[in-house]
Design an enzyme around this catalytic site. Sequence first.
Site, PDB file in Angstrom:
ATOM      1  N   ARG A   1      35.378  -2.813  10.370  1.00  0.00           N
ATOM      2  CA  ARG A   1      34.319  -3.668  10.905  1.00  0.00           C
ATOM      3  C   ARG A   1      33.575  -3.006  12.069  1.00  0.00           C
ATOM      4  NH1 ARG A   1      34.642  -9.101  14.202  1.00  0.00           N
ATOM      5  NH2 ARG A   1      32.731 -10.154  13.521  1.00  0.00           N
TER       6      ARG A   1
ATOM      7  N   HIS B   1      29.552  -2.857  12.666  1.00  0.00           N
ATOM      8  CA  HIS B   1      28.891  -3.385  13.875  1.00  0.00           C
ATOM      9  C   HIS B   1      28.243  -2.286  14.705  1.00  0.00           C
ATOM     10  CE1 HIS B   1      30.487  -7.753  14.157  1.00  0.00           C
ATOM     11  NE2 HIS B   1      30.326  -7.380  12.913  1.00  0.00           N
TER      12      HIS B   1
ATOM     13  N   VAL C   1      23.425  -1.969  14.786  1.00  0.00           N
ATOM     14  CA  VAL C   1      22.734  -2.114  16.072  1.00  0.00           C
ATOM     15  C   VAL C   1      22.299  -0.724  16.541  1.00  0.00           C
ATOM     16  CG1 VAL C   1      22.895  -3.003  18.416  1.00  0.00           C
ATOM     17  CG2 VAL C   1      24.178  -4.116  16.578  1.00  0.00           C
TER      18      VAL C   1
ATOM     19  N   ASP D   1      25.671   5.127  16.146  1.00  0.00           N
ATOM     20  CA  ASP D   1      25.542   6.009  17.314  1.00  0.00           C
ATOM     21  C   ASP D   1      26.633   5.762  18.354  1.00  0.00           C
ATOM     22  OD1 ASP D   1      24.875   3.531  18.246  1.00  0.00           O
ATOM     23  OD2 ASP D   1      22.909   4.099  19.044  1.00  0.00           O
TER      24      ASP D   1
ATOM     25  N   SER E   1      27.286   3.142  19.890  1.00  0.00           N
ATOM     26  CA  SER E   1      26.852   2.263  20.995  1.00  0.00           C
ATOM     27  C   SER E   1      27.819   1.100  21.219  1.00  0.00           C
ATOM     28  CB  SER E   1      25.428   1.735  20.752  1.00  0.00           C
ATOM     29  OG  SER E   1      25.361   1.026  19.540  1.00  0.00           O
TER      30      SER E   1
ATOM     31  N   ASN F   1      30.370 -10.110  18.612  1.00  0.00           N
ATOM     32  CA  ASN F   1      31.429  -9.173  19.003  1.00  0.00           C
ATOM     33  C   ASN F   1      32.478  -9.767  19.931  1.00  0.00           C
ATOM     34  OD1 ASN F   1      30.255  -7.063  17.539  1.00  0.00           O
ATOM     35  ND2 ASN F   1      29.014  -6.370  19.288  1.00  0.00           N
TER      36      ASN F   1
ATOM     37  N   HIS G   1      35.448  -7.858   3.161  1.00  0.00           N
ATOM     38  CA  HIS G   1      36.206  -9.067   3.515  1.00  0.00           C
ATOM     39  C   HIS G   1      37.401  -9.289   2.594  1.00  0.00           C
ATOM     40  CE1 HIS G   1      32.710 -11.029   6.024  1.00  0.00           C
ATOM     41  NE2 HIS G   1      33.168  -9.902   6.538  1.00  0.00           N
ATOM     42  N   THR G   2      37.800  -8.288   1.867  1.00  0.00           N
ATOM     43  CA  THR G   2      39.067  -8.313   1.134  1.00  0.00           C
ATOM     44  C   THR G   2      40.237  -8.003   2.063  1.00  0.00           C
ATOM     45  OG1 THR G   2      40.254  -7.469  -0.806  1.00  0.00           O
ATOM     46  CG2 THR G   2      38.923  -5.872   0.394  1.00  0.00           C
TER      47      THR G   2
ATOM     48  N   ASP H   1      40.741 -12.790   2.848  1.00  0.00           N
ATOM     49  CA  ASP H   1      41.207 -12.836   1.456  1.00  0.00           C
ATOM     50  C   ASP H   1      42.571 -13.491   1.486  1.00  0.00           C
ATOM     51  OD1 ASP H   1      42.508 -12.409  -0.942  1.00  0.00           O
ATOM     52  OD2 ASP H   1      42.220 -10.235  -0.962  1.00  0.00           O
TER      53      ASP H   1
ATOM     54  N   ASP I   1      41.310  -4.484  -2.199  1.00  0.00           N
ATOM     55  CA  ASP I   1      41.215  -4.646  -3.658  1.00  0.00           C
ATOM     56  C   ASP I   1      40.022  -5.551  -3.970  1.00  0.00           C
ATOM     57  OD1 ASP I   1      42.013  -7.233  -2.947  1.00  0.00           O
ATOM     58  OD2 ASP I   1      44.108  -6.897  -3.484  1.00  0.00           O
TER      59      ASP I   1
HETATM   60  C1  HEM Z   1      27.468  -9.945   4.787  1.00  0.00           C
HETATM   61  C2  HEM Z   1      27.398 -10.313   6.042  1.00  0.00           C
HETATM   62  C3  HEM Z   1      28.601 -10.412   6.933  1.00  0.00           C
HETATM   63  C4  HEM Z   1      28.921 -11.465   7.724  1.00  0.00           C
HETATM   64  C5  HEM Z   1      28.117 -12.751   7.880  1.00  0.00           C
HETATM   65  C6  HEM Z   1      30.166 -11.149   8.354  1.00  0.00           C
HETATM   66  C7  HEM Z   1      30.817 -11.981   9.251  1.00  0.00           C
HETATM   67  C8  HEM Z   1      32.114 -11.804   9.678  1.00  0.00           C
HETATM   68  C9  HEM Z   1      32.841 -12.726  10.498  1.00  0.00           C
HETATM   69  C10 HEM Z   1      32.287 -14.024  11.065  1.00  0.00           C
HETATM   70  C11 HEM Z   1      34.093 -12.241  10.651  1.00  0.00           C
HETATM   71  C12 HEM Z   1      35.238 -12.895  11.439  1.00  0.00           C
HETATM   72  C13 HEM Z   1      35.025 -12.632  12.906  1.00  0.00           C
HETATM   73  C14 HEM Z   1      35.914 -13.502  13.780  1.00  0.00           C
HETATM   74  O1  HEM Z   1      36.026 -14.697  13.513  1.00  0.00           O
HETATM   75  O2  HEM Z   1      36.471 -12.970  14.771  1.00  0.00           O
HETATM   76  C15 HEM Z   1      34.162 -10.987   9.951  1.00  0.00           C
HETATM   77  C16 HEM Z   1      35.278 -10.194   9.866  1.00  0.00           C
HETATM   78  C17 HEM Z   1      35.296  -8.964   9.249  1.00  0.00           C
HETATM   79  N1  HEM Z   1      34.221  -8.316   8.700  1.00  0.00           N
HETATM   80 FE1  HEM Z   1      32.414  -9.117   8.287  1.00  0.00          FE
HETATM   81  N2  HEM Z   1      30.585  -9.926   7.949  1.00  0.00           N
HETATM   82  C18 HEM Z   1      29.659  -9.424   7.083  1.00  0.00           C
HETATM   83  C19 HEM Z   1      29.674  -8.178   6.484  1.00  0.00           C
HETATM   84  C20 HEM Z   1      30.654  -7.236   6.698  1.00  0.00           C
HETATM   85  C21 HEM Z   1      30.559  -5.847   6.304  1.00  0.00           C
HETATM   86  C22 HEM Z   1      29.340  -5.201   5.650  1.00  0.00           C
HETATM   87  C23 HEM Z   1      31.729  -5.255   6.668  1.00  0.00           C
HETATM   88  C24 HEM Z   1      32.159  -3.827   6.540  1.00  0.00           C
HETATM   89  C25 HEM Z   1      31.658  -2.979   5.666  1.00  0.00           C
HETATM   90  C26 HEM Z   1      32.560  -6.288   7.261  1.00  0.00           C
HETATM   91  C27 HEM Z   1      33.855  -6.122   7.660  1.00  0.00           C
HETATM   92  C28 HEM Z   1      34.637  -7.123   8.220  1.00  0.00           C
HETATM   93  C29 HEM Z   1      36.071  -7.000   8.403  1.00  0.00           C
HETATM   94  C30 HEM Z   1      36.935  -5.859   7.904  1.00  0.00           C
HETATM   95  C31 HEM Z   1      36.479  -8.161   9.075  1.00  0.00           C
HETATM   96  C32 HEM Z   1      37.900  -8.491   9.569  1.00  0.00           C
HETATM   97  C33 HEM Z   1      38.074  -7.801  10.926  1.00  0.00           C
HETATM   98  C34 HEM Z   1      39.440  -7.993  11.586  1.00  0.00           C
HETATM   99  O3  HEM Z   1      40.352  -8.569  11.004  1.00  0.00           O
HETATM  100  O4  HEM Z   1      39.565  -7.540  12.734  1.00  0.00           O
HETATM  101  N3  HEM Z   1      31.861  -7.455   7.293  1.00  0.00           N
HETATM  102  N4  HEM Z   1      32.942 -10.742   9.377  1.00  0.00           N
END
Ligand code: HEM
Length: 319
Positions: A62, A66, A70, A74, A76, A94, A193-194, A239, A247
């Site tokens: 993630r 992020h 932004v 880089d 940042s 963040n 988000h898997t 997931d 997966d």
């Molecule tokens: C499609 C739009 C996306 C939205 C709206 C979104 C939103 C979010 C949100 C709200 C969370 C939980 C944050 C929290 O409650 O602390 C999250 C977690 C996460 N996101 Fe996304 N996300 C998106 C796309 C992506 C992309 C493109 C990636 C990576 C390629 C990604 C990777 C992750 C990962 C791996 C987590 C879990 C992080 C952890 O457990 O520390 N997300 N995301």
Amino acid sequence: MASKEISFAFSIIFILLISGFVSAQLSTNFYASSCPQALQIIKSTVNAAVNNEKRMGASLLRLHFHDCFVDGCDGSILLDDTPTFLGEKTAFPNVNSVRGFDVIDTIKANVENACPQVVSCADIVAVAARDSVVALGGPYWSVPLGRRDSLTANFSQANTDLPAPQSNLTRLISAFAKKGLNANEMVALSGAHTIGQARCISYRNRIYNDTNIDSSFASTLKVNCSISSTDDNNLAPLDTVTPTNFDNYYYKNLLVEKGLLHSDQELYNGNFTDAQVNFYAHNSGKFFKDFSNAIIKMGNISPLTGTQGEIRLNCRRIN
Ligand code: HEM
Ligand SMILES: *[C@@H]1O[C@H](CO)[C@@H](O)[C@H](O)[C@H]1NC(C)=O
Ligand SMILES: *[C@@H]1O[C@H](CO)[C@@H](O)[C@H](O)[C@H]1NC(C)=O
Ligand SMILES: *[C@@H]1O[C@H](CO)[C@@H](O)[C@H](O)[C@H]1NC(C)=O
Ligand SMILES: *[C@@H]1O[C@H](CO)[C@@H](O)[C@H](O)[C@H]1NC(C)=O
Ligand SMILES: *[C@@H]1O[C@H](CO)[C@@H](O)[C@H](O)[C@H]1NC(C)=O
């Protein structure tokens, strides 16, 4: 003579390509002679961190997303706030949420030991994301390298350009289009988000108000995510079936209305992206291939190259 003019024109084009365009490209062998140990050091540090806590793999993935959304990839996002510098860490998407900074610090220290001031923090984040996915059973891709580190951060852009979990499909598509990624790439990248966890504050509205959610799934989630704000930081897996395996269960879950975030379920809610979700749910090989290609493209968002920016000594501050 015409042929002389033509060859002169080709020489000019060639010089322009070499001097400008080509030097701005990332390349997978960027550190092959300047720091041949870099990739091995990053991988072993990531593997140790993920063995210690599986979720760290998700957090590192993630961080790359992020960072790139932004001001480009880089580094940042790694910059700490100071009394005179506002970084991105306290922006809404963040704050109390992104993690993995200590692991990046450890990687950076190990890499600096081997090759002082050669490997950028932005490249470390990109490689750590790949190594995390591999460590959790996902695909391998070669990471184009040569990014340099920013001298700035952009708090307001972190607030506007990182997509929110309340987003509908139209907004998700436009947030990715703004970064040069199409709807298909958005659907493939969402498969991240898997793995990983979200806070109650990110999915509360969905489990209490959405109608396109499996009712027993919603009831179970309400146990740790009451309407009281005291539960805001309680976690649930993105997931629900295989939270620490990279997966295609993310997509399988969407087919049965078990997406955790409102934004997740928007990808399978009666619109044109349903077909792609359905395809990935039945073909993890195609998901892995599309995910790899899309994340390479994401990693190419406006990198600093050549003499732009710097190679930070400490990822948390500019030199
Ligand atoms: C499609 C739009 C996306 C939205 C709206 C979104 C939103 C979010 C949100 C709200 C969370 C939980 C944050 C929290 O409650 O602390 C999250 C977690 C996460 N996101 Fe996304 N996300 C998106 C796309 C992506 C992309 C493109 C990636 C990576 C390629 C990604 C990777 C992750 C990962 C791996 C987590 C879990 C992080 C952890 O457990 O520390 N997300 N995301
Ligand atoms: C931050 O990004 C916004 C666009 O999102 C831009 O208008 C602004 O100039 C940037 N600020 C800095 C300090 O770079
Ligand atoms: C999506 O959300 C935006 C703003 O958040 C709203 O203006 C738009 O009408 C919504 N689109 C659909 C199709 O629901
Ligand atoms: C389907 O998605 C398109 C593109 O985002 C959007 O314009 C349209 O309103 C959506 N339809 C529904 C029913 O949400
Ligand atoms: C559900 O939606 C209503 C109306 O928009 C809102 O007032 C309420 O806060 C929402 N409930 C939750 C738990 O988000
Ligand atoms: C609620 O949270 C506790 C403590 O984190 C956890 O062990 C339990 O599995 C969670 N329950 C549900 C239904 O998610």
